[in-house]
Design a protein around this motif. Structure first.
Motif, PDB file in Angstrom:
ATOM      1  N   GLY A 215       0.835  -1.200   0.000  1.00 41.09           N
ATOM      2  CA  GLY A 215       0.000   0.000   0.000  1.00 41.09           C
ATOM      3  C   GLY A 215       0.869   1.249   0.000  1.00 41.09           C
ATOM      4  N   HIS A 216       0.436   2.265  -0.743  1.00 43.51           N
ATOM      5  CA  HIS A 216       1.316   3.431  -0.945  1.00 43.51           C
ATOM      6  C   HIS A 216       1.615   4.194   0.339  1.00 43.51           C
ATOM      7  CE1 HIS A 216      -2.080   6.381  -0.954  1.00 43.51           C
ATOM      8  NE2 HIS A 216      -2.751   5.306  -1.301  1.00 43.51           N
ATOM      9  N   GLN A 217       0.726   4.068   1.352  1.00 43.97           N
ATOM     10  CA  GLN A 217       0.988   4.786   2.606  1.00 43.97           C
ATOM     11  C   GLN A 217       2.285   4.283   3.252  1.00 43.97           C
ATOM     12  OE1 GLN A 217      -1.840   3.161   1.887  1.00 43.97           O
ATOM     13  NE2 GLN A 217      -3.660   4.392   2.364  1.00 43.97           N
ATOM     14  N   SER A 218       2.481   2.949   3.192  1.00 45.38           N
ATOM     15  CA  SER A 218       3.704   2.377   3.762  1.00 45.38           C
ATOM     16  C   SER A 218       4.927   2.900   3.034  1.00 45.38           C
ATOM     17  CB  SER A 218       3.696   0.856   3.663  1.00 45.38           C
ATOM     18  OG  SER A 218       2.531   0.344   4.207  1.00 45.38           O
ATOM     19  N   CYS A 219       4.856   2.993   1.703  1.00 42.34           N
ATOM     20  CA  CYS A 219       5.997   3.461   0.911  1.00 42.34           C
ATOM     21  C   CYS A 219       6.340   4.902   1.285  1.00 42.34           C
ATOM     22  CB  CYS A 219       5.678   3.414  -0.579  1.00 42.34           C
ATOM     23  SG  CYS A 219       4.997   1.860  -1.149  1.00 42.34           S
ATOM     24  N   GLU A 220       5.260   5.705   1.408  1.00 39.81           N
ATOM     25  CA  GLU A 220       5.463   7.141   1.606  1.00 39.81           C
ATOM     26  C   GLU A 220       6.032   7.469   2.984  1.00 39.81           C
ATOM     27  OE1 GLU A 220       1.523   8.352   0.671  1.00 39.81           O
ATOM     28  OE2 GLU A 220       1.818   8.003  -1.478  1.00 39.81           O
ATOM     29  N   ASP A 221       5.841   6.543   3.949  1.00 43.38           N
ATOM     30  CA  ASP A 221       6.395   6.767   5.275  1.00 43.38           C
ATOM     31  C   ASP A 221       7.904   6.969   5.220  1.00 43.38           C
ATOM     32  OD1 ASP A 221       3.993   6.662   6.490  1.00 43.38           O
ATOM     33  OD2 ASP A 221       4.145   4.585   7.191  1.00 43.38           O
ATOM     34  N   CYS A 222       8.569   6.167   4.375  1.00 39.53           N
ATOM     35  CA  CYS A 222      10.030   6.269   4.299  1.00 39.53           C
ATOM     36  C   CYS A 222      10.486   7.113   3.107  1.00 39.53           C
ATOM     37  CB  CYS A 222      10.658   4.882   4.168  1.00 39.53           C
ATOM     38  SG  CYS A 222      10.315   3.822   5.567  1.00 39.53           S
ATOM     39  N   HIS A 223       9.812   6.937   1.962  1.00 43.29           N
ATOM     40  CA  HIS A 223      10.295   7.578   0.731  1.00 43.29           C
ATOM     41  C   HIS A 223       9.580   8.899   0.467  1.00 43.29           C
ATOM     42  CE1 HIS A 223      12.511   3.904  -0.270  1.00 43.29           C
ATOM     43  NE2 HIS A 223      11.435   3.217   0.060  1.00 43.29           N
ATOM     44  N   SER A 224       9.592   9.775   1.454  1.00 49.02           N
ATOM     45  CA  SER A 224       8.874  11.043   1.292  1.00 49.02           C
ATOM     46  C   SER A 224       9.523  11.927   0.230  1.00 49.02           C
ATOM     47  CB  SER A 224       8.793  11.774   2.628  1.00 49.02           C
ATOM     48  OG  SER A 224      10.082  11.882   3.178  1.00 49.02           O
TER      49      SER A 224
ATOM     50  N   GLY B   1      -0.829  10.649  -9.409  1.00 53.00           N
ATOM     51  CA  GLY B   1      -1.879   9.709  -9.015  1.00 53.00           C
ATOM     52  C   GLY B   1      -1.485   8.251  -9.134  1.00 53.00           C
ATOM     53  N   VAL B   2      -0.274   7.983  -9.602  1.00 61.34           N
ATOM     54  CA  VAL B   2       0.154   6.587  -9.792  1.00 61.34           C
ATOM     55  C   VAL B   2       0.819   6.097  -8.512  1.00 61.34           C
ATOM     56  CG1 VAL B   2       1.497   5.009 -11.217  1.00 61.34           C
ATOM     57  CG2 VAL B   2       0.516   7.058 -12.244  1.00 61.34           C
ATOM     58  N   ASN B   3       0.284   5.038  -7.935  1.00 60.98           N
ATOM     59  CA  ASN B   3       0.854   4.494  -6.705  1.00 60.98           C
ATOM     60  C   ASN B   3       2.191   3.813  -6.982  1.00 60.98           C
ATOM     61  OD1 ASN B   3      -1.287   5.354  -5.136  1.00 60.98           O
ATOM     62  ND2 ASN B   3      -2.450   3.477  -5.503  1.00 60.98           N
ATOM     63  N   CYS B   4       3.033   3.771  -5.953  1.00 60.58           N
ATOM     64  CA  CYS B   4       4.398   3.243  -6.091  1.00 60.58           C
ATOM     65  C   CYS B   4       4.405   1.830  -6.676  1.00 60.58           C
ATOM     66  CB  CYS B   4       5.083   3.226  -4.734  1.00 60.58           C
ATOM     67  SG  CYS B   4       4.904   4.777  -3.836  1.00 60.58           S
ATOM     68  N   GLU B   5       3.531   0.971  -6.123  1.00 60.30           N
ATOM     69  CA  GLU B   5       3.572  -0.438  -6.494  1.00 60.30           C
ATOM     70  C   GLU B   5       2.950  -0.719  -7.858  1.00 60.30           C
ATOM     71  OE1 GLU B   5       1.926  -1.344  -2.676  1.00 60.30           O
ATOM     72  OE2 GLU B   5       3.448  -2.874  -2.334  1.00 60.30           O
TER      73      GLU B   5
ATOM     74  N   PRO C 246      13.010  -3.640   5.240  1.00 61.06           N
ATOM     75  CA  PRO C 246      13.595  -2.850   4.146  1.00 61.06           C
ATOM     76  C   PRO C 246      15.057  -3.185   3.859  1.00 61.06           C
ATOM     77  CG  PRO C 246      12.479  -1.446   5.741  1.00 61.06           C
ATOM     78  CD  PRO C 246      12.568  -2.801   6.349  1.00 61.06           C
ATOM     79  N   SER C 247      15.797  -3.634   4.874  1.00 63.32           N
ATOM     80  CA  SER C 247      17.233  -3.806   4.649  1.00 63.32           C
ATOM     81  C   SER C 247      17.561  -5.087   3.891  1.00 63.32           C
ATOM     82  CB  SER C 247      17.976  -3.771   5.985  1.00 63.32           C
ATOM     83  OG  SER C 247      17.384  -4.693   6.869  1.00 63.32           O
ATOM     84  N   SER C 248      16.838  -6.175   4.182  1.00 68.18           N
ATOM     85  CA  SER C 248      17.236  -7.441   3.557  1.00 68.18           C
ATOM     86  C   SER C 248      16.485  -7.728   2.260  1.00 68.18           C
ATOM     87  CB  SER C 248      17.054  -8.604   4.543  1.00 68.18           C
ATOM     88  OG  SER C 248      15.713  -8.706   4.922  1.00 68.18           O
ATOM     89  N   VAL C 249      15.291  -7.158   2.079  1.00 66.67           N
ATOM     90  CA  VAL C 249      14.575  -7.353   0.823  1.00 66.67           C
ATOM     91  C   VAL C 249      14.673  -6.058   0.020  1.00 66.67           C
ATOM     92  CG1 VAL C 249      12.393  -8.017  -0.255  1.00 66.67           C
ATOM     93  CG2 VAL C 249      12.983  -8.912   1.994  1.00 66.67           C
TER      94      VAL C 249
END
Lengths: 158, 242
Positions: A59-68, A81-85, A98-101
């Motif tokens: 979900g894009h909310q999880s991505c945006e937490d770190c990749h602001s 409007g295009v989500n990260c995934e 995030p570190s190992s995958v």
């Protein structure tokens, strides 16, 4: 007295029925799950089981937490409007660890064409190219930055 | 001090309590109340570009076997003189996109398809064992543990949205990503749709943009004459789509 004696076989029959009914009720109580009928004519526990299935897309909310930083670039551009995934693929495992995958960078030559290759049925207002004619074999990211793909006036993006 | 009499009195109560422990309390997602939601989907034909992202995302998220689809994309070609008989193609459900196609006149467009999560779903009505179910929040699901694989539901669905999983031998269909929406996330297809052609809609949530959309746009459902109470709302849908 005689009448009851004549009816003896009926009592036996009734007894057999009673035993059968008791057996049926016993087996029913044993086999029908407790949660059956909790919400309707089905096993209520199924809902909890189905909602606890594992996820592949974070979900894009999880991505945006770190990749602001990426979010800021993306917000200003055409791909806001295009989500990260949508491009990077399912990355719930990366979000968890995030570190190992570490996700692979998508190949823009394939990725961009999925959406932007010309097709007769695409809405006319949607930006489309015939990639063979458009870039002369150069990959898309030579000129377009995928997170904010519009070219700057005067050519190549910084 | 526990006397024999008190123990005898306590034992049935303990047995009763133990029954409940064994049955297990169903695990709800925290803060999610099933009675406060009513799920549906908005599909905007004018935005669909037939990229197949939704089909791939669905397959990844839900382990959909190759060659089977919980959602798929169709491409329609409607000639001006044959409005009622469109030509439809959907190579591998649109999973790998579509060939460019040649302009021979008429109109062309993509239609994403999926379970309509009908309020009066024919598939639920025919299930003999209660394996197909209608949740309190308006989602039609399959209980894999209860499904016999009799295929009644597959025949009953007028939208062709069900299939028999070839390895599990149980009926399978779109779950509207029930494991995601009960956790406050959107479905995998909506998450990966680049144009917003698919939008999860909570009809019981007054602040969901679906309400504004339904007020201001003309939407349709598929096969409305069957009165299934479909909750997949299509915007800009051509009459030739069945």
């Amino acid at each position: 007295m005689n009448r009851i004696k004549d009816a003896e076989h009926l009592f036996r029959l009734a007894a057999a029925f009673a035993v059968g009914l008791a057996l049926f009720l016993l087996l029913r109580a044993y086999f029908v799950p407790k949660s059956f009928g909790q919400y309707g004519h089905y096993r209520g526990d199924a809902l909890a089981e189905l909602s606890s299935k594992p996820m592949s897309y974070a979900g894009h909310q999880s991505c945006e937490d770190c990749h602001s930083d990426v979010l800021q670039v993306k917000k200003a551009g055409k791909h806001a409007g295009v989500n990260c995934e949508a491009c990077h693929g399912a990355l719930a495992k990366h979000a968890e660890d995030p570190s190992s995958v570490v996700p692979q960078l998508p190949d823009t030559a394939v990725l961009c064409a999925r959406c932007h290759e010309e097709n007769i049925a695409k809405p006319k207002a949607f930006p489309q190219v015939v990639s063979a004619q458009h870039s002369g074999g150069a990959v898309c990211k030579t000129c377009h930055q995928p997170h904010s793909p519009l070219l700057q006036p005067g050519g190549k993006q910084s | 001090m526990i006397t024999r009499r008190r123990l005898l009195m306590l034992l049935p109560a303990a047995a009763f309590a133990w029954e409940y422990v064994l049955a297990g309390t169903p695990e709800l997602a925290p803060g999610y109340n099933r009675n406060e939601h009513w799920w549906g989907m908005l599909l905007d034909i004018s935005k669909c570009i037939g990229c197949g992202n939704c089909v791939r995302a669905c397959a990844t998220e839900n382990n959909v076997p190759e060659g089977y689809f919980r959602t798929w994309v169709e491409r329609y070609h409607v000639a001006d003189w044959h409005q009622e008989t469109p030509e439809v193609d959907s190579p591998n459900g649109g999973k790998n996109g579509f060939p460019p196609g040649t302009d021979v006149g008429g109109k062309n467009f993509f239609v994403p398809k999926m379970c309509n999560h009908c309020v009066d779903s024919p598939c639920t009505q025919v299930c003999p064992v209660g394996a197909t179910l209608h949740t309190p929040d308006g989602v039609v699901l399959v209980d894999e543990k209860y499904c016999l694989g009799c295929r009644y539901c597959i025949q009953a669905c007028p939208y062709g949205c069900r299939f028999l999983n070839p390895t599990k031998r149980t009926a399978e269909k779109c779950s509207l990503c029930y494991h995601r929406i009960t956790k406050g996330l959107t479905t995998a297809c909506c998450e990966s749709c680049p144009t917003g052609a698919r939008q999860l809609a909570d009809l019981k949530n007054p602040s969901d943009p679906i309400h504004e959309f339904l007020r201001t746009h003309s939407v349709q459902v598929l096969k409305p004459h069957l009165a299934t109470g479909a909750k997949a709302f299509y915007y800009d849908l051509d009459g030739s789509v069945r």
